[in-house]
Every structure is written in structure tokens, then in C-alpha cells.
Write a protein that holds these residues in place. Sequence first.
Motif, PDB file in Angstrom:
ATOM      1  N   UNK A 166      -2.688   2.102  -4.576  1.00 10.42           N
ATOM      2  CA  UNK A 166      -2.358   3.522  -4.409  1.00 10.42           C
ATOM      3  C   UNK A 166      -3.639   4.336  -4.344  1.00 10.42           C
ATOM      4  N   UNK A 167      -3.800   5.076  -3.265  1.00 12.21           N
ATOM      5  CA  UNK A 167      -4.919   6.008  -3.101  1.00 12.21           C
ATOM      6  C   UNK A 167      -4.306   7.402  -3.190  1.00 12.21           C
ATOM      7  N   UNK A 168      -4.304   7.957  -4.387  1.00  5.92           N
ATOM      8  CA  UNK A 168      -3.555   9.180  -4.654  1.00  5.92           C
ATOM      9  C   UNK A 168      -4.258  10.425  -4.108  1.00  5.92           C
ATOM     10  N   UNK A 169      -3.635  11.568  -4.353  1.00  2.00           N
ATOM     11  CA  UNK A 169      -4.237  12.816  -3.880  1.00  2.00           C
ATOM     12  C   UNK A 169      -3.836  13.131  -2.458  1.00  2.00           C
ATOM     13  N   UNK A 170      -4.681  13.891  -1.779  1.00  2.00           N
ATOM     14  CA  UNK A 170      -4.382  14.392  -0.442  1.00  2.00           C
ATOM     15  C   UNK A 170      -5.389  13.825   0.540  1.00  2.00           C
ATOM     16  N   UNK A 171      -4.925  13.409   1.699  1.00  2.00           N
ATOM     17  CA  UNK A 171      -5.832  12.844   2.700  1.00  2.00           C
ATOM     18  C   UNK A 171      -6.683  13.940   3.332  1.00  2.00           C
TER      19      UNK A 171
ATOM     20  N   UNK B  51       0.888  -1.159   0.000  1.00  2.00           N
ATOM     21  CA  UNK B  51       0.000   0.000   0.000  1.00  2.00           C
ATOM     22  C   UNK B  51       0.923   1.206   0.000  1.00  2.00           C
ATOM     23  N   UNK B  52       1.051   1.870  -1.138  1.00  2.00           N
ATOM     24  CA  UNK B  52       2.036   2.952  -1.241  1.00  2.00           C
ATOM     25  C   UNK B  52       1.528   4.260  -0.642  1.00  2.00           C
ATOM     26  N   UNK B  53       0.286   4.267  -0.152  1.00  2.00           N
ATOM     27  CA  UNK B  53      -0.305   5.475   0.446  1.00  2.00           C
ATOM     28  C   UNK B  53      -1.035   5.074   1.725  1.00  2.00           C
ATOM     29  N   UNK B  54      -0.299   4.830   2.787  1.00  2.00           N
ATOM     30  CA  UNK B  54      -0.907   4.338   4.024  1.00  2.00           C
ATOM     31  C   UNK B  54      -1.984   5.275   4.549  1.00  2.00           C
TER      32      UNK B  54
END
Length: 295
Positions: free
Chosen positions: A97-102, A29-32
Motif C-alpha cells: 500500500x502506497x498511501x496518500x495522494x498521487x 497492490x491496493x494502490x495502483x
Amino acid sequence: MICQTYHVPVMLAEAVDGLSIRPEGVYVDVTLGGGGHSREILRRLAGGGRLFGFDQDADAEANAPADANFTFVRGNFRFLRNWMRYYGIEAVDGILADLGVSSHHFDDESRGFSFRFDAPLDMRMNQRGGRTAADVVNTATDSQLMDILRLYGEVRQPQRAVRAIMRARETRAIETTGQLADAVGGDKKELARVFQALRIEVNGEMRALEQMLAAARDLLAPGGRLSVLTYHSLEDRLVKNIIKSGNTRGEVAQDIYGNIKSPLRAIGKAAVPTDSEQQANPRSRSAKLRIAEKI
């Protein structure tokens, strides 16, 4: 301590289903972020399975699952290939990958990602170093600012916004989100595009995504899956290109029969959140999920 409101995972089941998880497999998961997708992946792994979770933001480390199958990597996903080599991993069975900003970044007024708050104009996802948005706004030339707003924000009237910034900084340095919003003016949608452009520039997001996608293409084992959530057209274009052509430029190679050669194949079409999810989580409205498999 886990931050329950750090980020609401978008299309949780769909994104993880897309990985077609093998209980004994190796996943990344590259976007924890808040850890939502990672926890769902871990729930589907057995004793021999492994999950690596990347995040460059120190705040995200508090959300790392306490699980023997999980390894947290504090780093930018652009270094995916290097870190997997470090851990002795030659191939993986899936990458999410869940891109963008949290939501955390937008809601933490001290980080400077949103014009909803008057805060230092920072926008760095990794606050351990690098240029801030204030550095960019106050030192870039007008032509550099024009390129940033046009390429990364698709700002409709970049000339107007750049002229406003240049005029404002003649009087004093632009150091807060409020000062930037006052200088640029305009409607909220256009202002959001300006903030998006600066955030992408500060964090080198497009180049990092290009590097991660190239590494993912090479690291996936045959039959391995890539599951990516994008939130704007710039991200989505790169993901579509890597799936279609095997490179982020979209340069297609063909065999002697005219068939497109790519190491990946799309699994279904791009999916979007259901109406009920969009109502429950408005920030999911711009999301697209693309899934590919290594041939």
C-alpha cells in the motif's frame, strides 16, 4: 496509454523488497496509481504468480499493466476482503500500500486537491459519486468543521479557520479552491493542513484504511508480508498499531507471560527515503515505510 508522470513511486525497491516475493505467489497492490510498484512486483513473478491491483480512480485504470498475471480491480481498497472472496482467493503472500495522494491528483488542477490552482472544490478520488469538498465546506456545522480540521488536519488554529469559512459562506457559497484559500488565508503550511483534512473527510480515508488493514491482517498467509508507505502521522499511527497489536486501535493483548499477542511482527524499523531520493522527488520527504510479516 500509460501516463509516465502520473506518480513517481516512492521507495520502489525497498517497498517491493519488503514483500520478499515468491515467484509463484499471490500479491495485491491496493494502490495502483501510476503502476510503478505493480510493474516491479510483476517483474519478479513467474508464470504461476498473480497480482491484483486496486484503484478507485478511473484515471488510474489507464496505467494498468498489460500482463497476463495482473488483474485490475476498480474499487476502494476498503473492499479488499470482498474482492478477494469474489476472485476465490483465500490467502495472499503479500500486500503493498502506497498511501496518500498521487502526484497526478495534486497536479491535475481540475480535481481540486491543491490550492496552487483555482479549480472546482472537488477532492473526490472516485468522481463517480459522493460528496465533494465544496459540499462539506458549505453544509457542515461549525462544530463539524472544527472536528474535521482538528482530527484530520491537525490544524493548529482550527477555530480561526472555521470562523473564516463560516463568515465567507454567509456571503456566497465556497465553490473553488481559490475561494477557500482566500477565505482561510494564513501560511501555506496551515492551508495545506486544511486541504488535507477536507480531502480525508471527503474520501473517508481513515475508515477505509482501518478496514483495509484489518482485511490485510486476516488475508495474509503465514509468512506473508505487508509493506506500507505512509505520508502523515494519522496513517502511520494506524499502521503501527495493526503491526504492534493486531488492531488499528492499538489495544494490546498479552499472554500469561506478559508477551504481546499480535498476528503480525515488524520487520526492521520504519525506513525513510534516502537523501538523494528526497532531492529527486520532494514529495517523498514525508514518507515512512513499515514492513510486517504474518506469524
